[in-house]
Design an enzyme around this catalytic site. Structure first.
Site, PDB file in Angstrom:
ATOM      1  N   ARG A  97       0.842  -1.317   0.057  1.00 27.64           N
ATOM      2  CA  ARG A  97      -0.076  -0.225   0.041  1.00 27.64           C
ATOM      3  C   ARG A  97       0.877   1.272  -0.078  1.00 27.64           C
ATOM      4  NH1 ARG A  97      -4.412  -1.094  -1.883  1.00 27.64           N
ATOM      5  NH2 ARG A  97      -5.259   0.689  -0.783  1.00 27.64           N
ATOM      6  N   LEU A  99       1.711   4.717   1.431  1.00 29.93           N
ATOM      7  CA  LEU A  99       1.322   5.528   2.459  1.00 29.93           C
ATOM      8  C   LEU A  99       1.145   6.959   2.330  1.00 29.93           C
ATOM      9  CD1 LEU A  99       3.968   3.656   4.706  1.00 29.93           C
ATOM     10  CD2 LEU A  99       1.599   3.446   5.141  1.00 29.93           C
ATOM     11  N   ASN A 113      12.150   0.891   3.790  1.00 27.23           N
ATOM     12  CA  ASN A 113      11.527   0.083   2.978  1.00 27.23           C
ATOM     13  C   ASN A 113      12.536  -0.718   2.077  1.00 27.23           C
ATOM     14  OD1 ASN A 113       9.418  -1.140   1.434  1.00 27.23           O
ATOM     15  ND2 ASN A 113       9.857   0.275  -0.372  1.00 27.23           N
ATOM     16  N   HIS A 115      13.284  -2.615  -1.494  1.00 25.63           N
ATOM     17  CA  HIS A 115      12.589  -2.484  -2.956  1.00 25.63           C
ATOM     18  C   HIS A 115      13.560  -3.445  -3.861  1.00 25.63           C
ATOM     19  CE1 HIS A 115      10.554  -1.089  -6.580  1.00 25.63           C
ATOM     20  NE2 HIS A 115      11.648  -0.793  -7.118  1.00 25.63           N
ATOM     21  N   GLN A 179      19.521 -11.721  -1.954  1.00 27.66           N
ATOM     22  CA  GLN A 179      20.236 -10.946  -1.527  1.00 27.66           C
ATOM     23  C   GLN A 179      19.499  -9.838  -0.592  1.00 27.66           C
ATOM     24  OE1 GLN A 179      23.534 -10.719  -1.947  1.00 27.66           O
ATOM     25  NE2 GLN A 179      22.996 -12.579  -3.125  1.00 27.66           N
TER      26      GLN A 179
HETATM   27  C1  GRF Z   1      10.241  -8.096  -2.083  1.00 30.51           C
HETATM   28  O1  GRF Z   1      10.680  -8.543  -3.149  1.00 30.51           O
HETATM   29  C2  GRF Z   1      10.297  -6.877  -1.586  1.00 30.51           C
HETATM   30  O2  GRF Z   1      11.597  -6.251  -2.108  1.00 30.51           O
HETATM   31  C3  GRF Z   1       9.272  -6.442  -2.234  1.00 30.51           C
HETATM   32  O3  GRF Z   1       8.212  -7.383  -2.197  1.00 30.51           O
HETATM   33  C4  GRF Z   1       8.789  -8.597  -1.980  1.00 30.51           C
HETATM   34  C5  GRF Z   1       8.195  -9.069  -0.660  1.00 30.51           C
HETATM   35  O4  GRF Z   1       8.679 -10.638  -0.414  1.00 30.51           O
HETATM   36  N1  GRF Z   1       8.807  -5.014  -1.900  1.00 30.51           N
HETATM   37  P1  GRF Z   1       8.582 -11.092   0.756  1.00 30.51           P
HETATM   38  O5  GRF Z   1       7.034 -10.962   1.299  1.00 30.51           O
HETATM   39  O6  GRF Z   1       9.403 -10.182   1.961  1.00 30.51           O
HETATM   40  O7  GRF Z   1       8.747 -12.493   0.770  1.00 30.51           O
END
Ligand code: GRF
Length: 224
Positions: A97, A99, A113, A115, A179
């Protein structure tokens, strides 16, 4: 501000599988992160990450965004729960979501966060497919402080993952995720140890070896 040497209280927001949550749980338990996860909130009742938290005796809450008339009221409900749990840090871990600026401001420099790309390249969604289509030879993962603009906050740490000839979005996502599970605990450890200093868009890592360096080549030197 967190007292250095203390143990911080962490809240984690999820929407899905929670493999990054699991990495944070494991690294709190083995002492790499001087902190404890005190609350996991999911906006999806079926998120497997909730089950992971419960297995470790961590408090969980489902706050379904659909039950709220506005984004602001949904965020307010999460904020109340996090504040009640007295968290020092909020980690977004696959939280799907956007924010509100009010929420982001409330946790200014206490909201992280992860990414699955090397920001500022490929913010947003369908990240791996876009990285592949671009012809880039590297992608990776980024942990950053959250800013109001999506995927645009100060960058704390990045991991580089080469894009291979036979990659699909799924195979690339899988290698990036490996990673991520190293990178997120590392960033949270630095936060918990009070070693992150934000200077505009740049994050200074305190007490880091200024001369340590490594570089990646793709194709690797040995292959050519
Ligand atoms: C990860 O690739 C993260 O970078 C992205 O969503 C995915 C979440 O995976 N924002 P998980 O739920 O932690 O397994």
């Amino acid at each position: 501000m967190v007292e250095s040497g203390g143990s911080i209280r962490i809240g984690v927001l999820i929407s899905g599988g929670g493999s990054n949550l699991q990495a944070l749980i494991d690294h709190c338990q083995n002492g790499f992160i001087p902190g404890q996860i005190v609350l996991v909130i999911s906006n999806e009742a079926t998120a497997f990450g909730l089950e992971r938290a419960r297995r470790h005796g961590i408090a969980t809450l489902v706050i379904a965004h659909r039950a709220f008339p506005s984004r602001a009221e949904f965020d307010q409900a999460m904020q109340e729960a996090l504040d009640q749990a007295q968290v020092d840090l909020v980690c977004l871990a696959g939280f799907m979501r956007i924010l509100t600026p009010g929420f982001v401001h409330h946790y200014h420099q206490r909201l992280l966060n992860i990414h699955p790309a090397l920001l500022p390249a490929f913010p947003g969604l369908r990240v791996q497919a876009r990285a592949l289509a671009s012809g880039a030879r590297f992608s990776g993962a980024t942990v950053q402080f959250v800013a109001s603009e999506v995927d645009a906050g100060p960058i704390i740490a990045q991991a580089v993952v080469p894009i291979l000839a036979g990659d699909t979005p799924e195979s690339l996502a899988e290698r990036i995720l490996i990673q991520e599970h190293r990178l997120y605990p590392l960033a949270v450890r630095l936060f918990a140890m009070n070693r992150l200093q934000v200077d505009g868009q740049r994050v200074r890592i305190l007490d880091a070896d200024a001369n340590a360096q490594s570089s990646l080549l793709n194709p690797p030197w040995e292959a050519c």
